[in-house]
Design a protein around this motif. Structure first.
Motif, PDB file in Angstrom:
ATOM      1  N   MET A  50       0.821  -1.206   0.000  1.00  0.00           N
ATOM      2  CA  MET A  50       0.000   0.000   0.000  1.00  0.00           C
ATOM      3  C   MET A  50       0.859   1.262   0.000  1.00  0.00           C
ATOM      4  N   LEU A  53       2.550   1.800  -3.365  1.00  0.00           N
ATOM      5  CA  LEU A  53       1.573   2.232  -4.369  1.00  0.00           C
ATOM      6  C   LEU A  53       1.250   3.714  -4.172  1.00  0.00           C
ATOM      7  N   ILE A  54       1.033   4.124  -2.926  1.00  0.00           N
ATOM      8  CA  ILE A  54       0.742   5.531  -2.638  1.00  0.00           C
ATOM      9  C   ILE A  54       1.872   6.419  -3.153  1.00  0.00           C
ATOM     10  N   LEU A  57       1.796   6.612  -6.945  1.00  0.00           N
ATOM     11  CA  LEU A  57       0.677   7.387  -7.477  1.00  0.00           C
ATOM     12  C   LEU A  57       0.858   8.882  -7.232  1.00  0.00           C
ATOM     13  N   VAL A 279      -5.200  10.456  -3.752  1.00  0.00           N
ATOM     14  CA  VAL A 279      -4.646   9.141  -4.084  1.00  0.00           C
ATOM     15  C   VAL A 279      -5.748   8.087  -4.061  1.00  0.00           C
ATOM     16  N   ILE A 280      -6.544   8.100  -2.982  1.00  0.00           N
ATOM     17  CA  ILE A 280      -7.611   7.111  -2.823  1.00  0.00           C
ATOM     18  C   ILE A 280      -8.595   7.168  -3.987  1.00  0.00           C
ATOM     19  N   GLU A 284      -6.332   3.601 -10.025  1.00  0.00           N
ATOM     20  CA  GLU A 284      -5.335   2.600  -9.654  1.00  0.00           C
ATOM     21  C   GLU A 284      -5.485   2.173  -8.190  1.00  0.00           C
ATOM     22  N   PHE A 285      -5.725   3.153  -7.313  1.00  0.00           N
ATOM     23  CA  PHE A 285      -5.848   2.814  -5.891  1.00  0.00           C
ATOM     24  C   PHE A 285      -7.168   2.104  -5.625  1.00  0.00           C
ATOM     25  N   GLN A 286      -8.218   2.518  -6.307  1.00  0.00           N
ATOM     26  CA  GLN A 286      -9.498   1.841  -6.160  1.00  0.00           C
ATOM     27  C   GLN A 286      -9.395   0.384  -6.616  1.00  0.00           C
ATOM     28  N   PHE A 288      -6.657  -1.401  -6.502  1.00  0.00           N
ATOM     29  CA  PHE A 288      -5.869  -2.063  -5.462  1.00  0.00           C
ATOM     30  C   PHE A 288      -6.755  -2.442  -4.278  1.00  0.00           C
TER      31      PHE A 288
END
Length: 327
Positions: A50, A53-54, A57, A279-280, A284-286, A288
């Motif tokens: 996580m 990824l953050i 992004l 970011v959320i 891409e984060f969704q 993940f």
């Protein structure tokens, strides 16, 4: 220009600077140098995935004027990372992702750290746990596996760290079912699932994101989820709860939150909250979150602090009941 005119212009400039000073003082904070993003866990696990990824992004979508650099400091069940951030008092260029070792590590080790030493920024999600076995085994249900454990004697249960979430869940499973496990600790969730794939352990209680790629590749099999209801995320809905599968009332969700050092300014906290919400919201984060069956639960401010207080009490209770700490 006359002397009188020069004095007038000088006075005008001075007055303008005084007028602008409050605006400069209250200008929104933003990073002026690279941000250290500390991960108090090993590589490959849910927190590591996580955080990285953050950071990626943030760079991809240009959400920060300076890069966010992820750094693992997993020593001492995460104590290395927590103490590092604790010592960065007032440094707005350091943040840390937390899991539930935020509570378990100080309770077990007595390390001079408490979550109250940090500045809460926000809760991103809650993470679930699943009972996994190797796909080559004959166990098609949690009942099949627990029955075999009772018949054959203790089997190896892999998990992240000692006296942390995975061992707490293992002890709860033992208490509720009477099955006996030999708990085998590893440095991170990625390593845990890799050892299940290699059949060095008989089962694990990994987070979904830590084993999903091996599941999709047909190497491991999920048997039950440690929650009070099934996952609502597509692809995970067929996995029964432990209560459905075994009649055992075991529910445990792990924190995925962000904190800053003690004394982080309110402006910096607000900047990170804004950045994280952006970011959320990215596809891409969704993706993940859906892939890893996370429970989205953004929380900040007094509500987040209240949740943290309750979580600390719960972990103390669970660890005391499990014999991991004294009463």
């Amino acid at each position: 220009m006359t002397a009188l005119g020069a004095r007038f212009v000088g006075a005008l400039v001075a007055a303008s600077l005084v007028a602008l000073a409050p605006l400069a003082a209250f200008a929104a904070w933003e990073p002026t140098k690279p941000v250290e993003f500390i991960i108090p866990a090993g590589t490959g696990g849910g927190a590591d995935q996580m955080a990285r990824l953050i950071a990626g992004l943030v760079e991809k979508h240009k959400l920060s004027p300076r890069p966010v650099i992820a750094l693992n400091k997993s020593g001492g069940a995460g104590a290395e990372g927590f103490l590092y951030v604790k010592e960065k008092k007032g440094d707005a260029h350091t943040i840390i992702i937390t899991l539930s070792n935020l509570f378990t590590t100080p309770l077990k080790t007595g390390v001079p750290f408490n979550w109250k030493d940090l500045t809460p920024v926000g809760r991103i999600a809650l993470d679930q746990f699943i009972l996994w076995v190797h796909d080559s085994t004959p166990y098609m249900s949690a009942k099949d596996y627990v029955t075999a454990v009772k018949e054959k004697g203790p089997m190896k249960m892999g998990g992240t760290g000692s006296a942390q979430e995975d061992q707490i869940i293992t002890l709860l499973l033992q208490s509720e079912t009477g099955a006996k496990f030999t708990y085998v600790p590893f440095k991170g969730g990625g390593e845990v699932c890799a050892n299940l794939v290699g059949q060095h352990v008989d089962s694990t209680v990994n987070n979904p994101i830590e084993c999903v790629s091996h599941w999709k590749a047909g190497r491991v099999r999920p048997l039950a989820i440690f929650d009070d209801q099934r996952s609502k995320v597509q692809g995970w809905t067929d996995i029964p709860t432990v209560k459905e599968a075994l009649g055992a009332d075991i529910s445990y969700n792990m924190l995925r939150g962000i904190f800053g050092p003690p004394g982080m300014s309110k402006d910096a906290v607000q900047w990170y909250q804004s950045m994280l919400q952006k970011v959320i919201a990215t596809p891409e984060f969704q993706d993940f979150l859906e892939k890893g069956a996370f429970k989205q639960s953004w929380l900040t401010g007094p509500e987040f602090v209240k949740w943290l207080e309750g979580a600390e009490k719960l972990h103390k209770k669970l660890m005391t009941e499990g014999g991991l700490i004294g009463g």
